[in-house]
Write an enzyme that holds these catalytic residues in place. Structure first.
Site, PDB file in Angstrom:
ATOM      1  N   GLU A  50      -3.943  -5.679   8.767  1.00 21.66           N
ATOM      2  CA  GLU A  50      -3.087  -6.438   9.686  1.00 21.66           C
ATOM      3  C   GLU A  50      -2.896  -5.672  10.989  1.00 21.66           C
ATOM      4  OE1 GLU A  50       0.623  -7.992   8.325  1.00 21.66           O
ATOM      5  OE2 GLU A  50      -0.202  -8.766   6.443  1.00 21.66           O
TER       6      GLU A  50
ATOM      7  N   GLU B  95       2.109  -5.284   0.751  1.00 21.94           N
ATOM      8  CA  GLU B  95       3.066  -4.346   1.342  1.00 21.94           C
ATOM      9  C   GLU B  95       4.112  -3.871   0.324  1.00 21.94           C
ATOM     10  OE1 GLU B  95       4.649  -5.972   4.970  1.00 21.94           O
ATOM     11  OE2 GLU B  95       2.747  -5.754   6.020  1.00 21.94           O
TER      12      GLU B  95
END
Length: 704
Positions: free
Chosen positions: A257, A186
Site C-alpha cells: 500500500e 495490518e
C-alpha cells in the site's frame, strides 16, 4: 576475445537465472527469492494498483483496467469484501458489482496480473472492516484472535473464495492471473492487544492460508513477524525509509500500500499528495532493492450504498491517478507512467546486477546496480530540501530538492522525480439540468414514532449496533414521562456513542448534534419546553458507517448511552425502539415501494426528515454524471432504486466548505428517460437548487 566474453556473459546469465530459480520457494508458476517475485522463471519488478470491484460498476471495469495498463501497471490489486459477499450467514452474493470472478477475468483478458487480498478482515475504510455484521451475534466470538468461533468462520469464507478462484482456474499455478494472495490485514497494529492470543492467531492464519494450496505465495502486510513462508510487506507513504525489510533473506521487499493521497472524512481536512512525492518514494524503494509497488488507491471509486466506514465520504480516494469517475488525474497519472518506464528500462540491471551504495554529500547518495562492465543503472538521491550539484563518475549532475534521478545506463538521466513534464488537467462540472420546478417534486414526511408505536421494548438503552444489525443507519429511541413542573424550560442532556442525534419532543424537533471521525461520542444539551402532562420523547440516532479498525471490534457500541431531563436520569426508563425509518422499511425509494405511502405536493417550507422524489432524463453523451447536492444538508440518495451513497453537505471542512457536494451516478444505472431520484433529507435542504451535472477534463499548463 570478444566471442569468449560473450560466451562467459551468457554462461553467467544462465547460471544466475538457474540459481534464482533453485533458491526460490513455493508455488509452481509464481515463486520468489530474496530479490523479487519470479513468474514463469523470470524475476520481475512489478507495479500494481488497487481497484476495488464494488466501488465501481462492471461496465466501468474494462476502461479502468485499460487506463491502469496504459499507465504502466502490471498488476491490479483488490480486497475481497466478506460483508458484501455473505450479508447473511450462508447466503452469498457474487453478482453485479460483487462479481469477483468477472472482475478478475477482465483483468486477465487485458494481460495483467492480480493480487487478491482475501483478508477476510480488510479495514479498507469499509463498514465493520469488511466483516459481516452477523458475526457480532455469535456467542463467545472475539474477532481476529485465537478464538475458535472466529477462526471457524474465517477459514470457511477464505476456503470458499480460494475454491471459487480454483474452479475458475484463476491462480497463476493454473494459468490464471492471480500471482499473490493476502491473509489478514495490518494485524501488526493490533497484535499486542490480544497478547498470546494474537501471536498464536497469526501463526494459525498463516498455516491455514498456506494449507489451501493456491500455488502462489501469500503475504501479510504490516506484519513484521509473518510466519514463513508468508512474506511480510510494507504499507505507508515512505516504505523506502520506514520498511524494516523482509524477515528472511529468502523473501523479497514488497510494498502493498503506497497511499496516493488519503481517504476523506466528512468534516475532515483533505490530504493531497503530490506526484513528485509519490515518485520520490517509489524510486527510493526500488533503489533499496524493492521489487513490487502497489498504489493504494490507483482508482478509489465510490462508496455506494452504505459500505463506507464511520464518517468516510462517499467519494473514495478521489485524488488517486484515476479519480472517482475513472478519469485520468494529471500530472499524477502521467508522471508515474514515466517513472515506471524509466525503472523498467533498467530492470535487468536492477534484478541481476550487484548493488553498491555510496555517499555523494551530506544528504545525497548513489545506489548503483552493475550487471556487467557495460550494463549499469544508478539512482542518484538528494534528500535535502534544496537543489544541489553532485559529482557521479566524474560527471556533474544537478539534483533538484527532494528528488531522485534515474540513470538506466549510469550516465544519462532518463527521469527525475521532481521534474514533471506532464501537463496538469482540471476537472470541471457542467450543469445539465436544474431541479428547480416545485411541480416536479413530491414529498413525504417521515412519521416520528412515539413509545406506543414501537414493538421492541426494553428497560434500558440498547446498543444501536447490536440492535439495528446494520440493516439501517437509523434507529429510534422513544420513551414517555409525565411532567407537572412549574419550570417553563427544562434541560435535556443526552450522551451518545455516535454518530448523529436528532431529538423530538411531542413530534417537534428540539435539537441535533453529532460527533466526528476522531471523536464519535458527543453530548447534546438543549433547553426544551415540556407540556404539563405526558411528554413523548423520540430520539433518532444515526450511524454514518460502522467502525472499521482496532482490536475487539465486536465490542464497539453506538447510539444513546445516558439521557437526563432536568437532572432526572431516564437511562433505565422503559424504552421503545424502531430500527430504520418507515420510508426505508417500505422501500419508497423504489418504483414499486413508492406507491406504499401518500406523496404530497412540494411546499416552499421544508421540514426535517423529509423524503423528496422526482424524475429526470439522462444527459446525452458518455461523460460521467453527478448529482450536485450542495444545497442539501444530510441524508441518503437513490437513483432508480440504487443507493448512490450518503451525503453530508452541512458538515464542513475546517475551511468552511462541504466535504463533498457531487455524488456519482454511474451511467449504467440510468435509463434514457424517466429516472427516479429519491432523497432522504434529515435536515432542511433546498432541493430546488439541486443540479444534474456532467464531468469533463480540461488541460492546464503546469506553469499557468
Amino acid at each position: 576475445m570478444v566471442r569468449l566474453m560473450k560466451v562467459l556473459v551468457e554462461w553467467w546469465w544462465c547460471c544466475s537465472s538457474l540459481a534464482l530459480i533453485l533458491t526460490a520457494v513455493h508455488g509452481d508458476n509464481v515463486t520468489y527469492d530474496g530479490r523479487s517475485l519470479i513468474i514463469d522463471g523470470q524475476p520481475k519488478i512489478l507495479f500494481s494498483g488497487s481497484i476495488h470491484y464494488p466501488r465501481s460498476t462492471p461496465e466501468m471495469w474494462p476502461n479502468l483496467i485499460a487506463k491502469a495498463k496504459e499507465g504502466g501497471l502490471d498488476v491490479i490489486q483488490t480486497y475481497v469484501f466478506w460483508n458484501l459477499h455473505e450479508p447473511q450467514q450462508g447466503q452469498y452474493e457474487f453478482s453485479g458489482r460483487q462479481d469477483l470472478v468477472r472482475f478478475i477475468k477482465e483483468i486477465q483478458a487485458q494481460g495483467l496480473y492480480v493480487t487478491l487480498r482475501i483478508g477476510p478482515y480488510i479495514e479498507s475504510e469499509c463498514s465493520y472492516g469488511g466483516l459481516p455484521i452477523w458475526l457480532h451475534d455469535i456467542p463467545g466470538i472475539v474477532f481476529r484472535s485465537d478464538n475458535e468461533q472466529f477462526k471457524f468462520h474465517m477459514q470457511r469464507f477464505t476456503t470458499k473464495i480460494v475454491n471459487m478462484m480454483k474452479s475458475a482456474n484463476l491462480y497463476a499455478s493454473q494459468g490464471g492471473p492471480i500471482i499473490l494472495s493476502q491473509i489478514e490485514n495490518e494485524y501488526g497494529n493490533v497484535e499486542r492487544s490480544f497478547r498470546d492470543k494474537g501471536l498464536s492467531y497469526i501463526r494459525w492464519a498463516a498455516q491455514m492460508a498456506v494449507g489451501l494450496q493456491t500455488g502462489v505465495p501469500w503475504v501479510m502486510c504490516k506484519q513484521d513477524d509473518a510466519p514463513d513462508p508468508v512474506i511480510n510487506t510494507c504499507n505507508g507513504m515512505q516504505c523506502g525509509k520506514t520498511f524494516k525489510g523482509p524477515n528472511s533473506p529468502d523473501k523479497p521487499s514488497l510494498w502493498t500500500e503506497n497511499w496516493t493521497s488519503f481517504y476523506q472524512v466528512f468534516g475532515g481536512k483533505p490530504y493531497l499528495r503530490s506526484a513528485e512525492n509519490i515518485a520520490f518514494n517509489v524510486a527510493l524503494f526500488i533503489a533499496k532493492n524493492g521489487s513490487y509497488v502497489n498504489y493504494y488507491m490507483y482508482h478509489g471509486g465510490t462508496n455506494f450504498d452504505r459500505i463506507a466506514s464511520a464518517f468516510v465520504t462517499t467519494a473514495y480516494y478521489d485524488e488517486a491517478p484515476l479519480d472517482e469517475y475513472g478519469l485520468v488525474r494529471q500530472p499524477k497519472w502521467g508522471h508515474l507512467k514515466e517513472l515506471h518506464a524509466a525503472i523498467k528500462s533498467c530492470s535487468e540491471s536492477l534484478l541481476y546486477g550487484t548493488q553498491t551504495t555510496f555517499s555523494l554529500g551530506s544528504q545525497q547518495e548513489a545506489f548503483v546496480f552493475k550487471k556487467s562492465s557495460t550494463e549499469c543503472a544508478a539512482f542518484l538521491v538528494n534528500s535535502e530540501d534544496r537543489d544541489v550539484t553532485i559529482q557521479f563518475q566524474n560527471i556533474p549532475y544537478g539534483l533538484p530538492r527532494k528528488s531522485i534521478s534515474i540513470l538506466p545506463d549510469c550516465k544519462n538521466v532518463a527521469f527525475n522525480t521532481a521534474k514533471v513534464s506532464t501537463q496538469n488537467n482540471v476537472r470541471a462540472m457542467k450543469p445539465q439540468l436544474q431541479f428547480n420546478s416545485a411541480e416536479n417534486w413530491k414529498v413525504y414526511t417521515e412519521a416520528i414514532p412515539y413509545f406506543d408505536d414501537t414493538s421492541l421494548k426494553a428497560n434500558m438503552l440498547l446498543d444501536q449496533i447490536s440492535t439495528a444489525k446494520d440493516r439501517s443507519d437509523y434507529m429510534w429511541y422513544t420513551f414517555r414521562f409525565y411532567d407537572n413542573s412549574p419550570i417553563a424550560q427544562s434541560v435535556l442532556r443526552v450522551h451518545s456513542a455516535g454518530h448523529v442525534l436528532h431529538a423530538f419532543i411531542n413530534g417537534v424537533l428540539v435539537g441535533s448534534a453529532h460527533g466526528s471521525h476522531n471523536k464519535v461520542s458527543f453530548i447534546m444539551e438543549n433547553n426544551v419546553n415540556l407540556i404539563n402532562g405526558v411528554n413523548n420523547i423520540s430520539f433518532l440516532s444515526a450511524t454514518v458507517g460502522l467502525p472499521n479498525s482496532g482490536a475487539y471490534l465486536e465490542r464497539r457500541v453506538a447510539g444513546l448511552r445516558r439521557v437526563e431531563v432536568q437532572s432526572r436520569d431516564f437511562t433505565h426508563q422503559s424504552w421503545g425502539y424502531q430500527v430504520g425509518l418507515l420510508g426505508e422499511n417500505l422501500q419508497i425509494y423504489t418504483a414499486s415501494g413508492s406507491s406504499k405511502v401518500q406523496w404530497e405536493s412540494f411546499q416552499s417550507s421544508t421540514k426535517p426528515l423529509t423524503w423528496y422524489q422526482t424524475t429526470f432524463d439522462a444527459p446525452v453523451g458518455n461523460d460521467p454524471v453527478v448529482l450536485n447536492l450542495g444545497s442539501m444538508g444530510k441524508g441518503v440518495a437513490w437513483v432508480n432504486g440504487q443507493c448512490i451513497g450518503r451525503y453530508w453537505v452541512s458538515f464542513h471542512k475546517p475551511n468552511g466548505t462541504p466535504s463533498q457536494i457531487w455524488y456519482h451516478i454511474p451511467r449504467s444505472l440510468l435509463k434514457c428517460t424517466g429516472n427516479l431520484l429519491v432523497l432522504l433529507e434529515e435536515e432542511t435542504g433546498k432541493p430546488l437548487e439541486i443540479t444534474l451535472d456532467t464531468v469533463y477534463i480540461t488541460v492546464k499548463d503546469r506553469t499557468s
